[in-house]
Design a protein around this motif. Structure first.
Motif, PDB file in Angstrom:
ATOM      1  N   VAL A  65      37.965  44.497  36.415  1.00 23.33           N
ATOM      2  CA  VAL A  65      38.888  44.465  35.585  1.00 23.33           C
ATOM      3  C   VAL A  65      40.075  43.755  36.025  1.00 23.33           C
ATOM      4  CG1 VAL A  65      40.639  45.638  34.328  1.00 23.33           C
ATOM      5  CG2 VAL A  65      38.256  46.494  34.521  1.00 23.33           C
ATOM      6  N   ILE A  66      40.385  44.198  37.502  1.00 15.67           N
ATOM      7  CA  ILE A  66      41.564  43.274  37.982  1.00 15.67           C
ATOM      8  C   ILE A  66      41.407  41.849  38.087  1.00 15.67           C
ATOM      9  CG2 ILE A  66      42.779  43.002  40.203  1.00 15.67           C
ATOM     10  CD1 ILE A  66      42.868  46.195  40.378  1.00 15.67           C
ATOM     11  N   ASP A  67      40.078  41.604  38.808  1.00 13.09           N
ATOM     12  CA  ASP A  67      39.566  40.045  38.974  1.00 13.09           C
ATOM     13  C   ASP A  67      39.554  39.396  37.663  1.00 13.09           C
ATOM     14  OD1 ASP A  67      39.654  40.776  41.522  1.00 13.09           O
ATOM     15  OD2 ASP A  67      37.362  40.855  41.658  1.00 13.09           O
ATOM     16  N   VAL A  68      39.073  40.244  36.597  1.00 15.39           N
ATOM     17  CA  VAL A  68      38.987  39.141  35.326  1.00 15.39           C
ATOM     18  C   VAL A  68      40.414  38.964  34.770  1.00 15.39           C
ATOM     19  CG1 VAL A  68      38.484  39.363  33.075  1.00 15.39           C
ATOM     20  CG2 VAL A  68      37.014  40.263  34.883  1.00 15.39           C
ATOM     21  N   VAL A  69      41.243  39.716  35.055  1.00 20.12           N
ATOM     22  CA  VAL A  69      42.829  39.717  34.672  1.00 20.12           C
ATOM     23  C   VAL A  69      43.378  38.359  35.384  1.00 20.12           C
ATOM     24  CG1 VAL A  69      45.184  40.664  34.552  1.00 20.12           C
ATOM     25  CG2 VAL A  69      42.952  41.880  33.662  1.00 20.12           C
ATOM     26  N   LEU A  70      43.040  38.758  36.720  1.00 15.78           N
ATOM     27  CA  LEU A  70      43.720  37.459  37.490  1.00 15.78           C
ATOM     28  C   LEU A  70      43.156  36.240  37.130  1.00 15.78           C
ATOM     29  CD1 LEU A  70      43.738  39.286  41.009  1.00 15.78           C
ATOM     30  CD2 LEU A  70      45.619  38.614  39.753  1.00 15.78           C
ATOM     31  N   LEU A  71      41.736  36.111  36.748  1.00 15.68           N
ATOM     32  CA  LEU A  71      41.182  34.697  36.158  1.00 15.68           C
ATOM     33  C   LEU A  71      41.621  34.237  34.925  1.00 15.68           C
ATOM     34  CD1 LEU A  71      37.469  35.737  37.524  1.00 15.68           C
ATOM     35  CD2 LEU A  71      38.837  33.616  38.228  1.00 15.68           C
ATOM     36  N   THR A  72      42.014  35.191  33.884  1.00 17.49           N
ATOM     37  CA  THR A  72      42.630  34.950  32.992  1.00 17.49           C
ATOM     38  C   THR A  72      43.812  34.586  32.878  1.00 17.49           C
ATOM     39  OG1 THR A  72      41.261  36.810  32.097  1.00 17.49           O
ATOM     40  CG2 THR A  72      43.000  35.910  30.461  1.00 17.49           C
ATOM     41  N   VAL A  73      44.701  34.955  34.013  1.00 19.84           N
ATOM     42  CA  VAL A  73      46.164  34.565  33.998  1.00 19.84           C
ATOM     43  C   VAL A  73      45.872  33.087  34.475  1.00 19.84           C
ATOM     44  CG1 VAL A  73      48.102  35.034  35.562  1.00 19.84           C
ATOM     45  CG2 VAL A  73      47.069  36.746  34.488  1.00 19.84           C
ATOM     46  N   PHE A  74      44.976  32.804  35.493  1.00 22.20           N
ATOM     47  CA  PHE A  74      45.026  31.475  36.172  1.00 22.20           C
ATOM     48  C   PHE A  74      44.653  30.682  35.016  1.00 22.20           C
ATOM     49  CE2 PHE A  74      42.276  28.349  37.997  1.00 22.20           C
ATOM     50  CZ  PHE A  74      43.112  27.750  39.161  1.00 22.20           C
ATOM     51  N   ALA A  75      43.666  30.802  34.241  1.00 26.26           N
ATOM     52  CA  ALA A  75      42.957  29.847  33.173  1.00 26.26           C
ATOM     53  C   ALA A  75      44.104  29.644  32.144  1.00 26.26           C
ATOM     54  CB  ALA A  75      41.954  30.414  32.666  1.00 26.26           C
ATOM     55  N   MET A  76      44.679  30.848  31.669  1.00 31.33           N
ATOM     56  CA  MET A  76      45.683  30.498  30.531  1.00 31.33           C
ATOM     57  C   MET A  76      47.087  29.808  31.101  1.00 31.33           C
ATOM     58  SD  MET A  76      44.741  31.909  27.971  1.00 31.33           S
ATOM     59  CE  MET A  76      46.231  31.980  26.982  1.00 31.33           C
ATOM     60  N   GLN A  77      47.438  29.908  32.507  1.00 33.31           N
ATOM     61  CA  GLN A  77      48.518  29.015  32.810  1.00 33.31           C
ATOM     62  C   GLN A  77      47.962  27.635  32.832  1.00 33.31           C
ATOM     63  OE1 GLN A  77      48.604  27.172  36.132  1.00 33.31           O
ATOM     64  NE2 GLN A  77      50.245  26.227  35.129  1.00 33.31           N
ATOM     65  N   HIS A  78      46.789  27.350  33.337  1.00 33.82           N
ATOM     66  CA  HIS A  78      46.414  25.701  33.455  1.00 33.82           C
ATOM     67  C   HIS A  78      46.332  25.320  31.861  1.00 33.82           C
ATOM     68  CE1 HIS A  78      45.662  26.560  37.556  1.00 33.82           C
ATOM     69  NE2 HIS A  78      45.277  25.306  37.673  1.00 33.82           N
ATOM     70  N   SER A  79      45.532  26.227  31.101  1.00 40.28           N
ATOM     71  CA  SER A  79      45.519  25.631  29.784  1.00 40.28           C
ATOM     72  C   SER A  79      46.469  25.556  28.826  1.00 40.28           C
ATOM     73  CB  SER A  79      43.987  26.641  28.908  1.00 40.28           C
ATOM     74  OG  SER A  79      43.928  25.913  27.939  1.00 40.28           O
ATOM     75  N   VAL A  80      47.209  26.410  28.622  1.00 43.33           N
ATOM     76  CA  VAL A  80      48.409  26.183  27.784  1.00 43.33           C
ATOM     77  C   VAL A  80      49.629  25.349  28.062  1.00 43.33           C
ATOM     78  CG1 VAL A  80      50.562  27.795  26.933  1.00 43.33           C
ATOM     79  CG2 VAL A  80      48.116  28.652  27.111  1.00 43.33           C
ATOM     80  N   MET A  81      50.123  25.410  29.541  1.00 41.90           N
ATOM     81  CA  MET A  81      50.954  24.333  29.944  1.00 41.90           C
ATOM     82  C   MET A  81      50.491  23.170  30.036  1.00 41.90           C
ATOM     83  SD  MET A  81      52.976  26.430  33.048  1.00 41.90           S
ATOM     84  CE  MET A  81      54.193  24.810  33.083  1.00 41.90           C
ATOM     85  N   ALA A  82      49.160  22.572  29.948  1.00 35.51           N
ATOM     86  CA  ALA A  82      48.606  21.397  30.026  1.00 35.51           C
ATOM     87  C   ALA A  82      48.712  20.709  28.516  1.00 35.51           C
ATOM     88  CB  ALA A  82      47.284  21.418  30.575  1.00 35.51           C
ATOM     89  N   ARG A  83      48.884  21.734  27.569  1.00 33.94           N
ATOM     90  CA  ARG A  83      48.853  21.012  26.151  1.00 33.94           C
ATOM     91  C   ARG A  83      49.825  20.268  25.627  1.00 33.94           C
ATOM     92  NH1 ARG A  83      44.707  22.499  27.444  1.00 33.94           N
ATOM     93  NH2 ARG A  83      44.684  20.348  27.576  1.00 33.94           N
ATOM     94  N   PRO A  84      49.805  18.964  24.899  1.00 39.65           N
ATOM     95  CA  PRO A  84      50.924  18.547  24.405  1.00 39.65           C
ATOM     96  C   PRO A  84      52.031  19.315  23.640  1.00 39.65           C
ATOM     97  CG  PRO A  84      48.996  17.140  24.239  1.00 39.65           C
ATOM     98  CD  PRO A  84      48.723  18.639  24.349  1.00 39.65           C
ATOM     99  N   TRP A  85      51.646  20.252  22.910  1.00 39.09           N
ATOM    100  CA  TRP A  85      52.630  21.041  22.169  1.00 39.09           C
ATOM    101  C   TRP A  85      53.609  21.732  22.970  1.00 39.09           C
ATOM    102  CZ3 TRP A  85      52.541  26.235  22.620  1.00 39.09           C
ATOM    103  CH2 TRP A  85      51.466  26.625  23.070  1.00 39.09           C
TER     104      TRP A  85
END
Length: 260
Positions: A65-85
Motif C-alpha cells: 500500500v505504501i509503495d503504491v501510494v508513493l508511485l501514485t504521487v510520483f506519477a501524478m506529479q509528472h503527469s499533471v504538472m506536464a499538462r498544458p492546462w
C-alpha cells in the motif's frame, strides 16, 4: 516528461532578478542530477548504501500500500504538472522562465520521497548466479539508463531540465517557436527515453518482489503518460505528428523498418 521541444511563449517576470532565476535553475538542475544518479544505484543495487531492497520493514500488505501510494504521487506529479492546462495556470504564479525548473524541482522531490519512504519487499523471484551472465544483464540494464540520457540529449537536454530557459532569460532572449524534428533515436521509436526506462527497470540479475512492483508501477505510468503526451503533441504539431505516429512505433523498434 515531454520528449519533444514544446512552445513556451515567454513573458518576462516583473520585479524578479534574472540572476536569481538563473541561480535557481542551476541549483535545481544540480539537485536533479544528484538524486537521479542516486536513483540509478538505488534501482540497480549498485554503489549506493541504500537500495530498493533496503529500508524500514513492514508487513507485506502495508508495504504494498505504501509503495503504491508513493508511485501514485510520483506519477501524478509528472503527469499533471506536464499538462498544458496546468502550465497555463501555474505560470500565473511562477514566472515563465522558472516554470520548467520548478517542474524539475517537484519531480526531483517526488523521486527523493519515493526512495526515502519505500518499503522493501526483498524476497527474490529470480537470482542469476553465474557471474558473467550477471555482468551481461547489468550491462544491458545500465544501457537502458544510457539510452535515457542519450534520448534527452538527442532533443535538448538542457531545455528539458529547465537550464536553457533560465539562461535565455538571463541574456534577455525570447523563447524560439516550436519545431517538430526527429533525431536519429526518434526515427526508431517515438519514445526512446521511456524505452530506456523500461529496459533499466525490467532487466535485472536479481528480481525481488519490491523491484517487480516498482517496474510494474512505473511501466503502467509510462503507458498512460504516452497517451496524454501524444495528445498534447498532436495539439501542438497537428498532422506532422499524426504522420510520424503512423510511421514510427511507440517503444519497440520494428525489425527492418525503413528510415523516414
Amino acid at each position: 516528461m515531454a520528449e519533444m521541444v514544446e512552445a513556451r511563449h515567454a513573458h518576462r517576470p516583473g520585479g524578479v532578478a534574472r540572476g536569481l532565476i538563473t541561480a535557481y535553475g542551476l541549483v535545481v538542475y544540480a539537485m536533479f542530477l544528484v538524486v537521479f544518479l542516486y536513483a540509478i544505484g538505488w534501482v540497480e543495487g549498485l554503489v549506493v548504501p541504500y537500495t530498493i531492497n533496503d529500508g524500514p520493514a513492514a508487513p507485506v500488505a502495508v508495504a504494498v500500500v505504501i509503495d503504491v501510494v508513493l508511485l501514485t504521487v510520483f506519477a501524478m506529479q509528472h503527469s499533471v504538472m506536464a499538462r498544458p492546462w496546468f502550465k497555463e495556470r501555474w505560470t500565473r504564479i511562477v514566472p515563465q522562465p522558472m516554470e520548467r525548473s520548478t517542474y524539475v524541482l517537484f519531480a526531483t522531490a517526488a523521486l527523493a520521497l519515493l526512495m526515502w519512504q519505500w518499503r522493501p519487499l526483498p524476497e527474490q523471484i529470480w537470482d542469476v548466479e553465474t557471474s558473467w551472465v550477471r555482468v551481461v544483464i547489468y550491462a544491458v540494464s545500465l544501457g537502458g539508463w544510457a539510452l535515457v540520457f542519450a534520448a534527452t540529449f538527442a532533443i535538448d537536454h538542457f531545455d528539458l531540465f529547465g537550464l536553457r530557459q533560465v539562461l535565455r532569460n538571463q541574456s534577455g532572449k525570447s523563447d524560439p517557436p516550436s519545431i517538430f524534428r526527429t533525431p536519429m533515436l526518434y526515427r526508431m521509436v517515438r519514445h526512446p527515453l521511456y524505452a530506456g526506462f523500461v529496459i533499466a527497470f525490467w532487466v535485472a540479475p536479481t528480481m525481488t518482489w519490491g523491484r517487480l512492483l516498482f517496474a510494474v508501477g512505473t511501466t503502467g505510468f509510462i503507458l498512460v503518460a504516452v497517451r496524454f503526451e501524444e495528445h498534447d503533441l498532436i495539439d501542438t504539431f497537428g498532422d506532422d505528428y499524426r504522420t510520424y505516429r503512423t510511421r514510427v512505433p511507440m517503444l519497440v523498434p520494428r525489425c527492418g523498418a525503413r528510415r523516414g
